[in-house]
Design an enzyme around this catalytic site. Structure first.
Site, PDB file in Angstrom:
ATOM      1  N   ARG A 126       0.855  -1.182   0.000  1.00 29.13           N
ATOM      2  CA  ARG A 126       0.000   0.000   0.000  1.00 29.13           C
ATOM      3  C   ARG A 126       0.897   1.240   0.000  1.00 29.13           C
ATOM      4  NH1 ARG A 126      -3.470  -2.997  -1.373  1.00 29.13           N
ATOM      5  NH2 ARG A 126      -5.542  -3.328  -0.436  1.00 29.13           N
ATOM      6  N   HIS A 129      -1.788   1.109  -9.615  1.00 31.10           N
ATOM      7  CA  HIS A 129      -2.458   0.158  -8.713  1.00 31.10           C
ATOM      8  C   HIS A 129      -3.143  -0.956  -9.508  1.00 31.10           C
ATOM      9  CE1 HIS A 129      -4.112   0.017  -4.352  1.00 31.10           C
ATOM     10  NE2 HIS A 129      -4.040  -1.207  -4.853  1.00 31.10           N
TER      11      HIS A 129
END
Length: 308
Positions: free
Chosen positions: A223, A271
């Site tokens: 993340r 992402h």
């Protein structure tokens, strides 16, 4: 009994078709058309609505449509409400593909060759055998172990680190804060797939980079909150790190002025290491619903204390 879906509406159509075919006893509802809220026992969502306890008084399980749950504020959810993360084999396959591409891109010096292509420079560089390249993975959950298994046939020297002890064939395993420095010393390429918790937030920082071998490379598939972005820029500028492949950022999408866009030593992807696919994820979600209905433990239930 109804399931409320609160996520991408396009994918929602695929989810709806799968439920209609394989679980017609579960009524499908899509946010914001929730109908009678008292009918809803299951919520499948990327993010929970505000005041979920008041909005859905008979909610029994929150299914997070993701492999992690850091996008949820667990402290705002009723403590007795089970939160279950998605166990999607498609996500694991995607993560293994991305990890293989990223490691090989760094190992085979593709960032430098890309720069040379732009500069119209035809020049080869010394090839380092995979057996001489040490790849370390931070986080040793199911996905990380599959990534290590995918990398193993390529011949890299593999190691892994996690908070708790693991034993993985062919992998040198390290555990806990005390063994982190020894792990980092063995990483020419460091790949992060840690869950994001209060303990791991900001873990990829100046202090950690300084413990890596000079010229090491970073791959972050975890993340954006794991990485202190200013410290990465400093480490790349000083030569402590040679390259970075980043699939996640603190702020997504990255603003136009973000320094990573034009940095010659950074590969930035939006992402996309892995994406939830209803076709591959449906079986696991339905199995957990059926397990809950039978009073059995659900396979992806989150430990609220650990945060994953």
């Amino acid at each position: 009994m109804a399931l409320l879906y609160k996520a991408d509406p396009v994918r929602g159509q695929h989810w709806q078709a799968l439920f209609a075919e394989h679980a017609p006893d579960i009524e499908w509802r899509a946010w914001p058309d929730i109908g009678n809220p008292e009918d809803i026992e299951y919520l499948a969502a990327w993010q929970a609505p505000d005041d979920v306890a008041q909005l859905l008084p008979n909610l029994k399980v929150l299914f997070a449509l993701s492999a992690g749950v850091d996008q949820l504020d667990l402290s705002r959810l009723p403590p007795e409400l089970p939160v279950v993360r998605l166990l999607d084999p498609g996500i694991t396959r995607g993560m293994c593909e991305y990890a293989s591409w990223a490691v090989l891109s760094v190992h085979r010096d593709m960032l430098r060759y890309r720069q040379q292509q732009v500069a119209r420079c035809w020049q080869g560089h010394l090839l380092q055998p995979a057996a001489n390249r040490r790849v370390g993975v931070m986080g040793l959950g199911a996905q990380a172990q599959q990534i290590l298994a995918t990398l193993a046939p390529l011949g890299f020297a593999l190691s892994g680190w996690a908070r708790s002890a693991h034993q993985i064939a062919g992998v040198a395993c390290f555990a806990g804060v005390s063994q982190l420095p020894a792990f980092l010393r063995e990483c020419d390429i460091l790949l992060c797939v840690l869950p994001l918790t209060e303990q791991t937030r900001g873990i990829l920082d100046r202090r950690l980079f300084d413990q890596l071998p000079r010229g090491a490379a970073l791959i972050n598939m975890g993340r954006g909150g794991h990485l202190v972005e200013e410290d990465l820029l400093e480490a790349l500028g000083s030569g402590q790190l040679s390259a970075a492949v980043l699939d996640v950022l603190q702020e997504e999408p990255a603003p136009a002025q973000h320094p990573f866009w034009d940095h010659p030593q950074i590969v930035l992807t939006p992402h996309i290491a892995a994406m939830t696919q209803p076709a591959s994820a449906f079986g696991g979600l339905l199995e957990d619903i059926r397990r809950h209905q039978r009073g059995q433990d659900m396979l992806g239930e989150v430990d609220r204390v650990r945060g994953y």
